[in-house]
Design a protein around this motif. Structure first.
Motif, PDB file in Angstrom:
ATOM      1  N   ASP A 134       0.811  -1.206  -0.054  1.00  0.00           N
ATOM      2  CA  ASP A 134      -0.212  -0.472  -0.095  1.00  0.00           C
ATOM      3  C   ASP A 134       0.751   1.056  -0.094  1.00  0.00           C
ATOM      4  OD1 ASP A 134      -1.956  -1.765   0.258  1.00  0.00           O
ATOM      5  OD2 ASP A 134      -2.455  -1.588   2.451  1.00  0.00           O
ATOM      6  N   TYR A 189       0.172   4.946   0.030  1.00  0.00           N
ATOM      7  CA  TYR A 189      -0.105   6.760   1.143  1.00  0.00           C
ATOM      8  C   TYR A 189       0.218   8.169   0.195  1.00  0.00           C
ATOM      9  CZ  TYR A 189      -1.446   2.790   4.201  1.00  0.00           C
ATOM     10  OH  TYR A 189      -2.723   1.904   4.636  1.00  0.00           O
ATOM     11  N   ARG A 217       4.346   0.836  13.464  1.00  0.00           N
ATOM     12  CA  ARG A 217       4.569   1.776  13.076  1.00  0.00           C
ATOM     13  C   ARG A 217       5.659   1.726  13.325  1.00  0.00           C
ATOM     14  NH1 ARG A 217       0.112   6.011  14.153  1.00  0.00           N
ATOM     15  NH2 ARG A 217       2.170   7.848  14.245  1.00  0.00           N
ATOM     16  N   SER A 259       4.238   4.728   4.292  1.00  0.00           N
ATOM     17  CA  SER A 259       4.255   4.879   5.703  1.00  0.00           C
ATOM     18  C   SER A 259       3.458   6.485   5.279  1.00  0.00           C
ATOM     19  CB  SER A 259       5.416   5.425   6.736  1.00  0.00           C
ATOM     20  OG  SER A 259       4.696   6.162   8.015  1.00  0.00           O
ATOM     21  N   PRO A 260       1.655   6.101   6.026  1.00  0.00           N
ATOM     22  CA  PRO A 260       0.849   7.944   6.517  1.00  0.00           C
ATOM     23  C   PRO A 260       1.896   8.894   7.091  1.00  0.00           C
ATOM     24  CG  PRO A 260       0.012   5.756   7.032  1.00  0.00           C
ATOM     25  CD  PRO A 260       1.054   4.623   6.649  1.00  0.00           C
ATOM     26  N   LYS A 308       3.102  12.458   5.121  1.00  0.00           N
ATOM     27  CA  LYS A 308       2.367  13.737   6.079  1.00  0.00           C
ATOM     28  C   LYS A 308       3.531  14.439   6.791  1.00  0.00           C
ATOM     29  CE  LYS A 308       0.842  16.080   9.674  1.00  0.00           C
ATOM     30  NZ  LYS A 308       1.413  16.599  11.209  1.00  0.00           N
ATOM     31  N   ARG A 357       1.498  -1.113  10.634  1.00  0.00           N
ATOM     32  CA  ARG A 357       1.522   0.010  10.858  1.00  0.00           C
ATOM     33  C   ARG A 357       1.001  -0.163  12.198  1.00  0.00           C
ATOM     34  NH1 ARG A 357      -3.669   2.173   6.835  1.00  0.00           N
ATOM     35  NH2 ARG A 357      -3.324   3.632   8.472  1.00  0.00           N
ATOM     36  N   VAL A 389      -2.010  13.294   7.820  1.00  0.00           N
ATOM     37  CA  VAL A 389      -1.685  11.331   7.473  1.00  0.00           C
ATOM     38  C   VAL A 389      -3.033  10.842   6.812  1.00  0.00           C
ATOM     39  CG1 VAL A 389      -1.391   9.532   9.130  1.00  0.00           C
ATOM     40  CG2 VAL A 389      -0.551  11.358  10.057  1.00  0.00           C
ATOM     41  N   PRO A 390      -2.694  10.497   5.933  1.00  0.00           N
ATOM     42  CA  PRO A 390      -3.534   9.918   5.345  1.00  0.00           C
ATOM     43  C   PRO A 390      -4.582   8.585   6.019  1.00  0.00           C
ATOM     44  CG  PRO A 390      -1.630   9.835   4.174  1.00  0.00           C
ATOM     45  CD  PRO A 390      -1.419  10.324   4.949  1.00  0.00           C
ATOM     46  N   GLN A 391      -5.628   8.410   6.107  1.00  0.00           N
ATOM     47  CA  GLN A 391      -6.197   7.189   6.184  1.00  0.00           C
ATOM     48  C   GLN A 391      -6.375   6.263   5.613  1.00  0.00           C
ATOM     49  OE1 GLN A 391      -9.421   8.105   8.859  1.00  0.00           O
ATOM     50  NE2 GLN A 391      -8.291   9.222  10.107  1.00  0.00           N
ATOM     51  N   GLU A 392      -6.500   6.558   3.708  1.00  0.00           N
ATOM     52  CA  GLU A 392      -6.510   5.172   2.845  1.00  0.00           C
ATOM     53  C   GLU A 392      -5.668   5.313   1.236  1.00  0.00           C
ATOM     54  OE1 GLU A 392     -10.023   7.378   0.873  1.00  0.00           O
ATOM     55  OE2 GLU A 392     -11.869   6.575   2.834  1.00  0.00           O
ATOM     56  N   LYS A 393      -4.877   4.878   1.189  1.00  0.00           N
ATOM     57  CA  LYS A 393      -3.834   3.642   0.363  1.00  0.00           C
ATOM     58  C   LYS A 393      -4.847   5.064  -1.096  1.00  0.00           C
ATOM     59  CE  LYS A 393      -5.334  -0.592  -1.539  1.00  0.00           C
ATOM     60  NZ  LYS A 393      -5.760  -0.034  -2.780  1.00  0.00           N
TER      61      LYS A 393
END
Length: 324
Positions: free
Chosen positions: A54, A56, A134, A194-195, A199, A131, A274-278
């Motif tokens: 994934d 992000y 982390r 990594s989301p 960010k 995730r 921080v994105p929550q969806e790929k």
């Protein structure tokens, strides 16, 4: 005679037409080839989609902070006086924004950015992101996470990337910059496994380019102040001394404003989160395209086989007819 020719033309035209029933019969005869190829490609598409990690994307929307000419710009009168004194005091805010955009993507700035924030390992030596913990998942074939060192290949050459490799990977895999022609706004996006890193890297980029451009302009203004003070000491003309005092005052104000303005070139309108969806990969699209490709290839193979068979049958029939 004419009717006979037209009749032959109609026969020829009829022979040239595509017989749909024959096409469907050919496909039905090769249905297992179509089924097997489509299934294989669909399975391969699923495997490929699942093998991709994934990715992000975090984006930050910024606007030029100095639309009015910026801290580095001077009123027209002082600019003209500076030109008479043989001094170039720089352009306005619009030029500064264009320069900052190019500097943001330049090799020198990105190299400094990568090493300042120790991003070489996350750029070239990770294969995923945990995730739950982390934490980065490192590629153990090229990097020893315990020893925090790059490994070597069989020939003794290290896997540690060069500055060129790092900047190229950062530009191609992580950074994208787009500009709205209507509003002049910039959208700076960072893609990452990594989301959290996506960010943070976007935030650091904006902070660093603002600081870089501020230091450049402050250094230039201070150099001009030193030059003006030197010229002031060497002239006895009252009018020129007054000009130099005004220019020194303006450059001093430029330094003060630059140091007092946190967002010097780019003002953040919509900060990165921080994105929550790929954003990638599009797994369903990969599977669909692979399935379609497999089906098209299978159909092509079936028709090629039918054509080869028919081309072998025609010479045999011609030979039989000639003998009879």
């Amino acid at each position: 005679m004419t009717q006979h020719i037209k009749f032959e033309e109609r026969i020829q035209y009829a022979d040239d037409e595509i017989d749909l029933r024959e096409l469907f019969a050919t496909l039905w005869a090769g249905k297992w080839i179509v089924i097997v190829f489509t299934a294989l490609f669909a399975t391969g598409g699923v495997a490929l989609a699942l093998s991709k990690p994934d990715i992000y994307q975090a984006s930050v929307l910024v606007a030029p902070a100095n639309d009015d000419g910026g801290a580095g710009g001077l009123p027209g009168q002082l600019g003209g006086l500076a030109s008479l004194a043989g001094i170039n005091l720089g352009g306005g805010g619009s030029n500064q924004t264009v320069i900052a955009k190019e500097v943001l993507q330049s090799r020198a700035f990105l190299t400094d950015f990568i090493f300042r924030h120790q991003l070489a390992v996350p750029i070239k030596a990770v294969k995923g992101w945990n995730r739950e913990k982390r934490q980065w998942q490192y590629n153990s074939e090229i990097y020893d996470a315990d020893a925090q060192s790059w490994l070597k290949n069989d020939k003794g050459h290290t896997f540690e990337p060069t500055d060129w490799d790092l900047v190229k990977a950062f530009r191609e895999n992580h950074l994208s910059v787009s500009e709205s022609k209507d509003t002049g706004m910039l959208t700076i996006s960072i893609k990452n496994l990594s989301p959290v890193a996506a960010k943070e890297w976007a935030r650091l980029l904006i902070a660093d380019i603002n600081e870089h451009m501020r230091k450049e302009d402050v250094a230039a203004s201070e150099a001009r102040i030193a030059y003006l003070e030197g010229k002031l000491e060497t002239t006895n003309i009252t009018g020129m001394q007054q000009v130099f005092y005004q220019l020194i005052e303006s450059e001093t104000r430029t330094v003060m404003l630059a140091n007092a303005q946190p967002e010097y070139v780019f003002k953040t309108l919509d900060p990165a989160v921080v994105p929550q969806e790929k954003s990638e990969p599009k797994r369903a699209l990969i599977v669909v395209l692979a399935t379609i490709l497999g089906g098209m290839l299978a159909v092509l193979i079936v028709f090629i086989q039918a054509y080869v068979k028919s081309s072998h049958v025609k010479p045999v029939n011609s030979a039989v007819n000639s003998v009879s």
